[in-house]
Motif scaffolding. Structure first.
Motif, PDB file in Angstrom:
ATOM      1  N   HIS A   1       0.890  -1.345  -0.034  1.00 45.40           N
ATOM      2  CA  HIS A   1      -0.053  -0.051  -0.101  1.00 45.40           C
ATOM      3  C   HIS A   1       0.935   1.436  -0.142  1.00 45.40           C
ATOM      4  O   HIS A   1       0.202   2.365  -0.449  1.00 45.40           O
ATOM      5  CB  HIS A   1      -0.877  -0.121   1.156  1.00 45.40           C
ATOM      6  CG  HIS A   1      -0.051  -0.074   2.527  1.00 45.40           C
ATOM      7  ND1 HIS A   1       0.226  -1.175   3.133  1.00 45.40           N
ATOM      8  CD2 HIS A   1       0.137   0.951   3.333  1.00 45.40           C
ATOM      9  CE1 HIS A   1       0.858  -0.935   4.183  1.00 45.40           C
ATOM     10  NE2 HIS A   1       0.905   0.355   4.380  1.00 45.40           N
ATOM     11  N   LEU A   2       1.978   1.231   0.284  1.00 41.46           N
ATOM     12  CA  LEU A   2       3.222   2.356   0.349  1.00 41.46           C
ATOM     13  C   LEU A   2       3.830   2.648  -0.820  1.00 41.46           C
ATOM     14  O   LEU A   2       4.362   3.614  -1.430  1.00 41.46           O
ATOM     15  CB  LEU A   2       4.142   2.130   1.414  1.00 41.46           C
ATOM     16  CG  LEU A   2       3.614   1.974   2.888  1.00 41.46           C
ATOM     17  CD1 LEU A   2       4.760   2.016   3.921  1.00 41.46           C
ATOM     18  CD2 LEU A   2       2.831   3.352   3.146  1.00 41.46           C
ATOM     19  N   ALA A   3       3.691   1.579  -1.883  1.00 44.56           N
ATOM     20  CA  ALA A   3       4.300   1.693  -3.207  1.00 44.56           C
ATOM     21  C   ALA A   3       3.471   2.508  -4.343  1.00 44.56           C
ATOM     22  O   ALA A   3       2.080   2.531  -4.109  1.00 44.56           O
ATOM     23  CB  ALA A   3       4.642   0.385  -3.887  1.00 44.56           C
ATOM     24  N   GLU A   4       4.240   3.331  -5.208  1.00 38.12           N
ATOM     25  CA  GLU A   4       3.207   4.082  -6.084  1.00 38.12           C
ATOM     26  C   GLU A   4       2.691   2.813  -7.116  1.00 38.12           C
ATOM     27  O   GLU A   4       3.224   1.646  -7.226  1.00 38.12           O
ATOM     28  CB  GLU A   4       4.136   4.679  -6.938  1.00 38.12           C
ATOM     29  CG  GLU A   4       4.769   5.943  -6.135  1.00 38.12           C
ATOM     30  CD  GLU A   4       5.972   6.789  -6.829  1.00 38.12           C
ATOM     31  OE1 GLU A   4       5.967   6.713  -8.040  1.00 38.12           O
ATOM     32  OE2 GLU A   4       6.388   7.876  -6.201  1.00 38.12           O
ATOM     33  N   PRO A   5       1.563   3.297  -7.719  1.00 39.94           N
ATOM     34  CA  PRO A   5       0.807   2.434  -8.494  1.00 39.94           C
ATOM     35  C   PRO A   5       1.722   1.678  -9.579  1.00 39.94           C
ATOM     36  O   PRO A   5       1.782   0.660  -9.920  1.00 39.94           O
ATOM     37  CB  PRO A   5      -0.234   3.095  -9.351  1.00 39.94           C
ATOM     38  CG  PRO A   5      -0.517   4.200  -8.231  1.00 39.94           C
ATOM     39  CD  PRO A   5       0.842   4.671  -7.513  1.00 39.94           C
ATOM     40  N   ASP A   6       2.326   2.553 -10.218  1.00 41.90           N
ATOM     41  CA  ASP A   6       3.241   1.938 -11.542  1.00 41.90           C
ATOM     42  C   ASP A   6       4.253   1.063 -11.099  1.00 41.90           C
ATOM     43  O   ASP A   6       4.764  -0.002 -11.670  1.00 41.90           O
ATOM     44  CB  ASP A   6       3.708   3.148 -12.334  1.00 41.90           C
ATOM     45  CG  ASP A   6       4.614   4.030 -11.587  1.00 41.90           C
ATOM     46  OD1 ASP A   6       4.405   4.142 -10.292  1.00 41.90           O
ATOM     47  OD2 ASP A   6       5.498   4.801 -11.939  1.00 41.90           O
TER      48      ASP A   6
ATOM     49  N   LEU B   1       4.146  -0.703  -8.133  1.00 40.04           N
ATOM     50  CA  LEU B   1       3.613  -1.577  -7.702  1.00 40.04           C
ATOM     51  C   LEU B   1       3.327  -2.715  -8.760  1.00 40.04           C
ATOM     52  O   LEU B   1       3.394  -3.994  -8.660  1.00 40.04           O
ATOM     53  CB  LEU B   1       2.414  -1.406  -6.763  1.00 40.04           C
ATOM     54  CG  LEU B   1       1.556  -2.697  -6.112  1.00 40.04           C
ATOM     55  CD1 LEU B   1       2.336  -3.311  -5.224  1.00 40.04           C
ATOM     56  CD2 LEU B   1       0.357  -1.990  -5.378  1.00 40.04           C
ATOM     57  N   ALA B   2       2.763  -2.348  -9.866  1.00 38.06           N
ATOM     58  CA  ALA B   2       2.223  -3.019 -10.943  1.00 38.06           C
ATOM     59  C   ALA B   2       3.650  -3.449 -11.713  1.00 38.06           C
ATOM     60  O   ALA B   2       3.436  -4.901 -12.084  1.00 38.06           O
ATOM     61  CB  ALA B   2       1.282  -2.190 -12.073  1.00 38.06           C
ATOM     62  N   PHE B   3       4.657  -3.148 -11.597  1.00 38.17           N
ATOM     63  CA  PHE B   3       5.827  -3.596 -12.075  1.00 38.17           C
ATOM     64  C   PHE B   3       6.474  -4.719 -11.396  1.00 38.17           C
ATOM     65  O   PHE B   3       7.026  -5.840 -11.512  1.00 38.17           O
ATOM     66  CB  PHE B   3       7.025  -2.514 -12.169  1.00 38.17           C
ATOM     67  CG  PHE B   3       8.413  -2.878 -12.573  1.00 38.17           C
ATOM     68  CD1 PHE B   3       8.807  -3.058 -13.972  1.00 38.17           C
ATOM     69  CD2 PHE B   3       9.353  -3.509 -11.736  1.00 38.17           C
ATOM     70  CE1 PHE B   3       9.756  -3.526 -14.509  1.00 38.17           C
ATOM     71  CE2 PHE B   3      10.558  -3.727 -12.344  1.00 38.17           C
ATOM     72  CZ  PHE B   3      10.883  -3.867 -13.700  1.00 38.17           C
ATOM     73  N   LEU B   4       6.241  -4.449 -10.010  1.00 33.17           N
ATOM     74  CA  LEU B   4       6.828  -5.465  -8.875  1.00 33.17           C
ATOM     75  C   LEU B   4       6.020  -6.622  -8.969  1.00 33.17           C
ATOM     76  O   LEU B   4       6.450  -7.894  -8.840  1.00 33.17           O
ATOM     77  CB  LEU B   4       6.946  -4.960  -7.387  1.00 33.17           C
ATOM     78  CG  LEU B   4       8.097  -3.832  -7.235  1.00 33.17           C
ATOM     79  CD1 LEU B   4       8.042  -3.372  -5.744  1.00 33.17           C
ATOM     80  CD2 LEU B   4       9.418  -4.414  -7.413  1.00 33.17           C
ATOM     81  N   GLU B   5       4.695  -6.267  -9.040  1.00 35.42           N
ATOM     82  CA  GLU B   5       3.932  -7.868  -9.045  1.00 35.42           C
ATOM     83  C   GLU B   5       3.842  -8.514 -10.374  1.00 35.42           C
ATOM     84  O   GLU B   5       3.646  -9.897 -10.179  1.00 35.42           O
ATOM     85  CB  GLU B   5       2.121  -7.044  -9.034  1.00 35.42           C
ATOM     86  CG  GLU B   5       1.584  -6.504  -7.775  1.00 35.42           C
ATOM     87  CD  GLU B   5       0.452  -5.875  -7.730  1.00 35.42           C
ATOM     88  OE1 GLU B   5       0.032  -5.715  -8.928  1.00 35.42           O
ATOM     89  OE2 GLU B   5      -0.247  -5.595  -6.591  1.00 35.42           O
ATOM     90  N   GLU B   6       4.258  -7.871 -11.565  1.00 34.86           N
ATOM     91  CA  GLU B   6       4.699  -8.630 -12.738  1.00 34.86           C
ATOM     92  C   GLU B   6       5.848  -9.410 -12.397  1.00 34.86           C
ATOM     93  O   GLU B   6       5.820 -10.550 -12.888  1.00 34.86           O
ATOM     94  CB  GLU B   6       4.557  -7.768 -13.766  1.00 34.86           C
ATOM     95  CG  GLU B   6       4.977  -8.343 -15.166  1.00 34.86           C
ATOM     96  CD  GLU B   6       5.138  -7.438 -16.321  1.00 34.86           C
ATOM     97  OE1 GLU B   6       5.540  -8.026 -17.320  1.00 34.86           O
ATOM     98  OE2 GLU B   6       4.905  -6.306 -16.184  1.00 34.86           O
ATOM     99  N   LYS B   7       6.765  -8.722 -12.089  1.00 33.24           N
ATOM    100  CA  LYS B   7       8.145  -9.325 -11.923  1.00 33.24           C
ATOM    101  C   LYS B   7       8.244 -10.303 -10.625  1.00 33.24           C
ATOM    102  O   LYS B   7       9.011 -11.265 -10.804  1.00 33.24           O
ATOM    103  CB  LYS B   7       9.448  -8.283 -11.741  1.00 33.24           C
ATOM    104  CG  LYS B   7       9.344  -7.461 -12.930  1.00 33.24           C
ATOM    105  CD  LYS B   7       9.717  -8.119 -14.490  1.00 33.24           C
ATOM    106  CE  LYS B   7       9.957  -7.048 -15.611  1.00 33.24           C
ATOM    107  NZ  LYS B   7      10.311  -7.931 -16.771  1.00 33.24           N
ATOM    108  N   SER B   8       7.659 -10.233  -9.767  1.00 29.91           N
ATOM    109  CA  SER B   8       7.380 -11.171  -8.687  1.00 29.91           C
ATOM    110  C   SER B   8       6.607 -12.126  -8.791  1.00 29.91           C
ATOM    111  O   SER B   8       6.307 -12.827  -7.702  1.00 29.91           O
ATOM    112  CB  SER B   8       7.434 -10.275  -7.332  1.00 29.91           C
ATOM    113  OG  SER B   8       6.118  -9.687  -7.425  1.00 29.91           O
ATOM    114  N   ASN B   9       6.084 -12.438  -9.849  1.00 31.96           N
ATOM    115  CA  ASN B   9       5.170 -13.580  -9.966  1.00 31.96           C
ATOM    116  C   ASN B   9       6.007 -15.003 -10.127  1.00 31.96           C
ATOM    117  O   ASN B   9       6.447 -15.277 -11.418  1.00 31.96           O
ATOM    118  CB  ASN B   9       4.198 -13.655 -11.200  1.00 31.96           C
ATOM    119  CG  ASN B   9       3.176 -14.572 -11.187  1.00 31.96           C
ATOM    120  OD1 ASN B   9       3.012 -15.411 -10.331  1.00 31.96           O
ATOM    121  ND2 ASN B   9       2.463 -14.632 -12.176  1.00 31.96           N
TER     122      ASN B   9
END
Length: 219
Positions: free
Chosen positions: A128-133, A135-143
């Motif tokens: 919740h502390l990360a910026e949207p873009d 967070l989206a990058f991390l969610e994609e790469k950390s899958n």
């Protein structure tokens, strides 16, 4: 009676303890200020001279003590005119050590915790502390579902993800002469830092641009 009078007369000529001290002292003139016998003009003159000497001693000592307590210092500056100056080596380090956009899934798998982007369980801490873009990058790469990690080299990672001076430097100029990233060499193993070679020129002017868009100039 005569014998008693002679004893009193002899007792009156007996020197006092202060006179005895003055005559035994090595301080010059003190024995003339406290002589044996009656006071005289000579005694007064010696007293004046001795007091004057003590006064001069006290005055000079006070002046020297005040000078010492003023903590005096001398600064010597030599100005030398030179038509050619050797500019010192300049080291340039980007505070943003790694380029976030160059991270891969394998980088996050092996170094995500080191970069404080992932926790020990390879999940995003406090999303919740990360910026949207971001967070989206991390969610994609950390899958890491069904992900098979590859070999990881820290040296290769730093060279690939670290900042490249060719991308940061907009232009570099030394007193009318152009310079390029080839005039710099890498001097750090953990964070890429570029250091210029010493050149016999008067001014260095380089404008750099980092990944975050900030600019700075070295004069």
């Amino acid at each position: 009676r005569a014998r008693g009078g002679e004893e009193r007369k002899a007792g009156g000529l007996r020197p006092t303890s202060w006179q005895a001290f003055a005559h035994a002292s090595t301080l010059h003139g003190l024995r003339f200020v406290f002589p044996y016998g009656r006071p005289s003009m000579r005694r007064l003159l010696w007293a004046v001279v001795l007091l004057a000497c003590f006064g001069l001693l006290a005055l000079e000592s006070t002046e020297r003590l005040a000078y010492f307590l003023s903590y005096p210092h001398v600064t010597s500056v030599d100005a030398v005119v030179s038509s050619i100056l050797v500019f010192p080596a300049v080291t340039i380090c980007n505070l943003n050590a790694y380029r976030f956009s160059h991270l891969t899934r394998n980088d996050l798998y092996h170094a995500g915790e080191l970069l404080e982007l992932l926790d020990v369980h390879l999940t995003i801490p406090q999303p919740h502390l990360a910026e949207p873009d971001v967070l989206a990058f991390l969610e994609e790469k950390s899958n890491f579902t069904a992900y098979k990690p590859k070999a990881f080299s820290m040296k290769e990672f730093i060279e690939r993800v670290g900042h490249d001076l060719k991308e940061m430097m907009l232009y570099c100029r030394y007193q009318g002469q152009d310079c390029s990233p080839s005039d710099f060499k890498t001097v750090s193993a953990l964070v890429i830092c570029e250091m210029s070679a010493q050149l016999a020129l008067a001014q260095l002017m380089a404008l750099l641009e980092g990944c975050s868009g900030w600019k700075f100039a070295i004069l």
